[in-house]
Every structure is written in C-alpha cells, then in structure tokens.
Write a protein that holds these residues in place. Structure first.
Motif, PDB file in Angstrom:
ATOM      1  N   LEU A   1       0.829  -1.205   0.000  1.00  0.00           N
ATOM      2  CA  LEU A   1       0.000   0.000   0.000  1.00  0.00           C
ATOM      3  C   LEU A   1       0.866   1.259   0.000  1.00  0.00           C
ATOM      4  CD1 LEU A   1      -2.612   1.581   0.274  1.00  0.00           C
ATOM      5  CD2 LEU A   1      -2.519   1.176   2.746  1.00  0.00           C
ATOM      6  N   LEU A   2       1.908   1.284   0.844  1.00  0.00           N
ATOM      7  CA  LEU A   2       2.792   2.456   0.897  1.00  0.00           C
ATOM      8  C   LEU A   2       3.512   2.661  -0.429  1.00  0.00           C
ATOM      9  CD1 LEU A   2       4.416   2.143   4.450  1.00  0.00           C
ATOM     10  CD2 LEU A   2       2.316   3.295   3.778  1.00  0.00           C
ATOM     11  N   PHE A   3       3.977   1.553  -1.008  1.00  0.00           N
ATOM     12  CA  PHE A   3       4.699   1.635  -2.272  1.00  0.00           C
ATOM     13  C   PHE A   3       3.792   2.181  -3.382  1.00  0.00           C
ATOM     14  CE2 PHE A   3       6.354  -0.051  -6.263  1.00  0.00           C
ATOM     15  CZ  PHE A   3       7.714   0.196  -6.161  1.00  0.00           C
ATOM     16  N   ILE A   4       2.581   1.625  -3.504  1.00  0.00           N
ATOM     17  CA  ILE A   4       1.647   2.061  -4.544  1.00  0.00           C
ATOM     18  C   ILE A   4       1.219   3.505  -4.310  1.00  0.00           C
ATOM     19  CG2 ILE A   4      -0.619   1.660  -5.572  1.00  0.00           C
ATOM     20  CD1 ILE A   4       1.530  -0.396  -6.329  1.00  0.00           C
ATOM     21  N   ALA A   5       1.019   3.878  -3.046  1.00  0.00           N
ATOM     22  CA  ALA A   5       0.664   5.268  -2.741  1.00  0.00           C
ATOM     23  C   ALA A   5       1.766   6.205  -3.221  1.00  0.00           C
ATOM     24  CB  ALA A   5       0.426   5.437  -1.242  1.00  0.00           C
ATOM     25  N   GLY A   6       3.013   5.762  -3.064  1.00  0.00           N
ATOM     26  CA  GLY A   6       4.137   6.567  -3.546  1.00  0.00           C
ATOM     27  C   GLY A   6       4.103   6.766  -5.049  1.00  0.00           C
ATOM     28  N   THR A   7       3.691   5.734  -5.772  1.00  0.00           N
ATOM     29  CA  THR A   7       3.620   5.860  -7.234  1.00  0.00           C
ATOM     30  C   THR A   7       2.543   6.860  -7.647  1.00  0.00           C
ATOM     31  OG1 THR A   7       2.018   4.051  -7.570  1.00  0.00           O
ATOM     32  CG2 THR A   7       4.341   3.445  -7.485  1.00  0.00           C
ATOM     33  N   PHE A   8       1.427   6.903  -6.916  1.00  0.00           N
ATOM     34  CA  PHE A   8       0.371   7.871  -7.226  1.00  0.00           C
ATOM     35  C   PHE A   8       0.800   9.289  -6.863  1.00  0.00           C
ATOM     36  CE2 PHE A   8      -2.320   4.149  -7.628  1.00  0.00           C
ATOM     37  CZ  PHE A   8      -3.197   4.521  -8.648  1.00  0.00           C
ATOM     38  N   CYS A   9       1.624   9.409  -5.827  1.00  0.00           N
ATOM     39  CA  CYS A   9       2.173  10.728  -5.490  1.00  0.00           C
ATOM     40  C   CYS A   9       3.045  11.250  -6.634  1.00  0.00           C
ATOM     41  CB  CYS A   9       2.999  10.651  -4.209  1.00  0.00           C
ATOM     42  SG  CYS A   9       2.026  10.436  -2.699  1.00  0.00           S
ATOM     43  N   ALA A  10       3.778  10.344  -7.268  1.00  0.00           N
ATOM     44  CA  ALA A  10       4.658  10.733  -8.381  1.00  0.00           C
ATOM     45  C   ALA A  10       3.857  11.274  -9.562  1.00  0.00           C
ATOM     46  CB  ALA A  10       5.512   9.536  -8.813  1.00  0.00           C
ATOM     47  N   THR A  11       2.594  10.840  -9.694  1.00  0.00           N
ATOM     48  CA  THR A  11       1.749  11.318 -10.797  1.00  0.00           C
ATOM     49  C   THR A  11       1.025  12.613 -10.442  1.00  0.00           C
ATOM     50  OG1 THR A  11      -0.249  10.115 -10.099  1.00  0.00           O
ATOM     51  CG2 THR A  11       1.340   8.922 -11.478  1.00  0.00           C
ATOM     52  N   GLY A  12       1.137  13.042  -9.196  1.00  0.00           N
ATOM     53  CA  GLY A  12       0.454  14.259  -8.770  1.00  0.00           C
ATOM     54  C   GLY A  12      -0.922  14.015  -8.188  1.00  0.00           C
ATOM     55  N   ALA A  13      -1.330  12.755  -8.096  1.00  0.00           N
ATOM     56  CA  ALA A  13      -2.663  12.436  -7.581  1.00  0.00           C
ATOM     57  C   ALA A  13      -2.767  12.698  -6.081  1.00  0.00           C
ATOM     58  CB  ALA A  13      -3.004  10.974  -7.876  1.00  0.00           C
ATOM     59  N   MET A  14      -1.631  12.611  -5.361  1.00  0.00           N
ATOM     60  CA  MET A  14      -1.595  12.906  -3.926  1.00  0.00           C
ATOM     61  C   MET A  14      -0.333  13.698  -3.616  1.00  0.00           C
ATOM     62  SD  MET A  14      -2.961   9.448  -1.974  1.00  0.00           S
ATOM     63  CE  MET A  14      -1.823   8.334  -2.802  1.00  0.00           C
ATOM     64  N   ASP A  15      -0.367  14.402  -2.493  1.00  0.00           N
ATOM     65  CA  ASP A  15       0.803  15.163  -2.050  1.00  0.00           C
ATOM     66  C   ASP A  15       1.693  14.258  -1.199  1.00  0.00           C
ATOM     67  OD1 ASP A  15       2.127  16.918   0.278  1.00  0.00           O
ATOM     68  OD2 ASP A  15       1.896  18.167  -1.512  1.00  0.00           O
ATOM     69  N   VAL A  16       2.917  14.058  -1.617  1.00  0.00           N
ATOM     70  CA  VAL A  16       3.795  13.089  -0.961  1.00  0.00           C
ATOM     71  C   VAL A  16       4.140  13.501   0.473  1.00  0.00           C
ATOM     72  CG1 VAL A  16       5.961  14.114  -1.813  1.00  0.00           C
ATOM     73  CG2 VAL A  16       5.857  11.664  -1.270  1.00  0.00           C
ATOM     74  N   TRP A  17       4.317  14.803   0.719  1.00  0.00           N
ATOM     75  CA  TRP A  17       4.678  15.260   2.066  1.00  0.00           C
ATOM     76  C   TRP A  17       3.516  15.079   3.036  1.00  0.00           C
ATOM     77  CZ3 TRP A  17       9.611  15.619   2.696  1.00  0.00           C
ATOM     78  CH2 TRP A  17      10.420  16.026   1.635  1.00  0.00           C
TER      79      TRP A  17
END
Length: 218
Positions: free
Chosen positions: A53-69
C-alpha cells in the motif's frame, strides 16, 4: 457501491487505490490513515495491506494524484498511534495472554512474534515494521513483555519513520519499474534479512566466545 464491495476494495486497496482516489478525492488521505492505523493498531486486522500500500501510494504521489509530504506525515502519525494503541492493549492484558485462549487472537502469530522479540529485543519494533503479520503483533508483545513506554516510543517512532519514508519514496521514484512493483514483498524481505543476518552472526559469535571462555576456565 454496497458495503461488501467497499470492504473488498479496502482489503485490496493496494490494487484499487486509483479507484478510491477517483471516487473519494482528498478523503483518500483519511482512508489510508485509517487503514495503516488499523493494520498496526488492531491485532485482529493483520491481513490489511501494508508494504504494498505504501509503495503504490508513492507511485500515485509521483503522478500528482496525492501530495507526498502530506501523505508521509499522516501515515507516520497513523503508524505511531496504531503501535501505541497496540502496546497499551498488550500492557493491559499482560502475560495471561499466553495462558488463555482468545477467539480474536492468532496464537501462532503471537508465539512467532514473541520468539522474534526474544531474539532481537527492542530492535524488533523497528525490524517488524517491514514484516507482515509480525508488524501487527510486535507492539502488542512489547506491551505484554512490559517494555517501558519511553523505550517503546523511541523504537516506535524510528520504525514508523523508516517504514513510511522508505516505501513511499521507493514507490515515488521506482514505481514505474515493473520488476520492483511486482516483487515488492520479496525485495522487502531480502532487505530485512540483510539487516537481521549481522545481528544473528554477532549473537552466534558471542555464544561461541562465551563457550570457549567457560571451557578455558575449567
């Protein structure tokens, strides 16, 4: 979407995260916070997704879908609070957990985590973050074993920081590589093994040295 479909998506959120983002927008942060809190804080829910889940969430952050910070801060907080609740439950129940049978408790997983804890002590709280099932039971065992709250929180916070930041960052920077994405659990286990092996070798060397010294003194 009915309730059963929603729970099925929760159980496989590492695969359906995109659908959650499309349907719930910014509420996805609350959903992910709740999942991480429950997986680390409730020993009846060790089957919820964690590393993937953490890994996939990171990939969506890379697309701009979520804020990584924002995601990292919330998930670190969820992981710390979850472990803290789990620790207090273990403290409240105490050693009788090994003597009585509880329908809601996986005794095999508890014993496995206890053995791991006995070998590695407080470092278990950090190492367990990267081990499914053990991750959920480690803070509970720490509470049962009467680890001091101050010492527990030190390992708890360090473990949460490493777990969330490393896996979200891996997804953010490396999620586009199929080999890493498809074999994440294996890669995580190899990494944890690399951390544990030196500890085991050090323990074995200490035993051999003590044995040799005791023979020499006879």
């Amino acid at each position: 979407m009915d309730l059963m479909q929603f729970f099925d998506m929760i159980l496989h959120v590492d695969k359906t995260l995109g659908l959650f983002i499309d349907q719930y927008g910014t509420a996805i942060y609350v959903i992910l916070f709740a999942i991480v809190f429950c997986e680390t804080g409730l020993i009846v829910l060790p089957f919820l997704p964690g590393d993937s889940l953490l890994f996939i969430a990171g990939t969506f952050c890379a697309t701009g879908a979520m804020d990584v910070w924002l995601l990292c801060v919330l998930l670190i907080l969820a992981a710390v609070l979850g472990n803290t609740v789990n620790y207090w439950v273990g403290s409240a129940i105490g050693h009788k957990v090994y003597e009585k049978d509880y329908a809601w408790l996986d005794k095999a997983a508890l014993q496995k985590t206890h053995s791991f804890y006995e070998k590695h002590g407080g470092k278990t709280i950090i190492l367990a973050r990267f081990l499914p099932i053990v991750r959920t039971f480690a803070p509970f065992v720490a509470g049962v074993s009467e680890m001091t709250h101050k010492k527990f929180q030190l390992f708890n916070v360090i473990g949460a920081l490493l777990w969330v930041v490393l896996l979200v960052s891996a997804g953010y920077f490396l999620g586009a590589i199929p080999l890493l994405r498809d074999h994440l659990n294996t890669i995580v286990l190899v990494g944890v093994g690399a951390a544990i092996v030196p500890l085991l070798l050090g323990g074995a060397w200490k035993l051999i040295r003590n044995f040799t010294s005791s023979k020499a003194s006879k």
